[in-house]
Design an enzyme around this catalytic site. Sequence first.
Site, PDB file in Angstrom:
ATOM      1  N   LYS A  74       0.842  -1.179   0.154  1.00  0.00           N
ATOM      2  CA  LYS A  74       0.051  -0.109  -0.005  1.00  0.00           C
ATOM      3  C   LYS A  74       0.707   1.291  -0.236  1.00  0.00           C
ATOM      4  O   LYS A  74       1.717   1.381   0.573  1.00  0.00           O
ATOM      5  CB  LYS A  74      -0.812  -0.012   1.254  1.00  0.00           C
ATOM      6  CG  LYS A  74      -1.995   1.154   1.297  1.00  0.00           C
ATOM      7  CD  LYS A  74      -2.831   0.903   2.539  1.00  0.00           C
ATOM      8  CE  LYS A  74      -3.852   2.005   2.624  1.00  0.00           C
ATOM      9  NZ  LYS A  74      -4.690   1.797   3.681  1.00  0.00           N
ATOM     10  N   SER A 149      -9.712   1.898   2.978  1.00  0.00           N
ATOM     11  CA  SER A 149      -8.973   2.697   2.024  1.00  0.00           C
ATOM     12  C   SER A 149      -7.920   1.906   1.185  1.00  0.00           C
ATOM     13  O   SER A 149      -7.284   2.262   0.277  1.00  0.00           O
ATOM     14  CB  SER A 149      -8.384   3.667   2.984  1.00  0.00           C
ATOM     15  OG  SER A 149      -7.144   2.974   3.796  1.00  0.00           O
ATOM     16  N   SER A 173      -9.907  -0.620   7.109  1.00  0.00           N
ATOM     17  CA  SER A 173      -9.368  -0.535   5.835  1.00  0.00           C
ATOM     18  C   SER A 173      -8.462  -1.835   5.333  1.00  0.00           C
ATOM     19  O   SER A 173      -8.206  -1.609   4.086  1.00  0.00           O
ATOM     20  CB  SER A 173      -8.547   0.792   5.874  1.00  0.00           C
ATOM     21  OG  SER A 173      -9.337   1.738   5.704  1.00  0.00           O
TER      22      SER A 173
END
Length: 480
Positions: A74, A149, A173
């Site tokens: 990420k 997210s 998330s």
Amino acid sequence: MTDTLTLTAEGARDALHAGDMTALELVEAYLRRAADDPYGAFLTLDGERARERARQIDELAERPPLGGVPIAVKDVLSTRDLTTTAGSRILEGFRPVYTATCVHRLEEAGAVVIGKTNMDEFAMGSSTENSAYQLTRNPWDRERVPGGSSGGSAAAVAACQAPWSLGTDTGGSIRQPAALCGIVGMKPTYGAVSRYGLIAFASSLDQVGPFARTVRDAALLLSHLVGRDECDATSLDWPEPIEMPAAERLDGLRLGVVEELMGVGVEPGVRAAVESAIALAGDLGAAVEPVSLPTSEHGLATYYLIAPAECSANLARFDGVRYGHRAEDPDGILDMYERTRGEGFGPEVKRRIMLGTFALASGYYDAYYVRAQRVRTLIVRDFERAFERVDLLLSPTSPTVAFRLGERTADPYSMYVADICTIPVSLAGLPAISIPCGLSEALPVGLQIAGPAFSENHILAAAHALERAIGFDPLPPGLR
């Protein structure tokens, strides 16, 4: 090579150790797959360095534990000399001078980073539509969101662009996008994984964790992540090694079904899939009973005071002085601050900064922030009482299946409630995993399994047994 891309990470590792393929061959296959990216999962691919790292691993006399298996990361985790933006224009083109501890540990164990994945800006969102750069699409239906997210990390694994990936979980998330993309996602106990090198959103909530296509893969990745880090004062000495789960039964296990998370707002199809998985748990020998977390109904309001307050403080460092974007030709330092942040931050980040600053302001601090922290304590106590009766808690991960792109962008509250099932666990700092448990409207449904602090091995064992019994195929129909 198509068959190779559908191998589990554990299977790929075993093939590398057996000499059935080279790390370079495996990395090349995933780089080709990731470069053909109709889902918008990746922001940056690091092909040159990934190939060089794979060659180095292939030349070793003895392969490292992870053998050269590729991984996606990420874009909120720092990677030295590799662009790290947190999905924001304010960090466009930023190249860190160090690598996050969690990424470094995986590289030391033989993982090969192939790229950075898309995300909601500064991890603020539930659909990855708040990225400043691009939309990410759900591999099960390209007209739907992958969750957020960490939507890019989840989509990359679901689309076989990486065998596993790293995400971060503040209020859900990791677990929520895992549920929407039909894969496994785990949030460890707060402090289990070092946050050094993680660009902070809410420091008392943020936690790094794995995405994978199987529970065993998630356990394997987690085993190389946990443990104390001298660079992170909130990291913990880990009490026992993470074990590879092998349980096939749940005999003697006491499971509690959270009543407040099974009712209003949960789609009928989601509830039906979760109830079917709960019935399977009973068939496997578990004792199942309803459990109440009465204060959890205040979790959403509590989270959206505490998390924005912490983000307001953490994001104050992005001012154009030290790194990242700086407004051109400012008329003094105040003008530079205002224009830099106005140009660099997106609407959702600005919304949360303003909300958090208001909650911390003189005259409102006690009424909002302090009260929210008191409610957080009550939520923690609810969990403590529940775990006196049961070993683990079950609930839906998300109250709905993946929603359509653009469906909730005009209504922030409808977006926020996407995390209503995951937020209470985050506020309590507890570990939880999401595993796919069936389909509703031909889209994946996630089952959340939560436990007390440091109960990762128990959660993984139960998740593995249920995963086997459910028999869910994580490959989207277009990839089978």
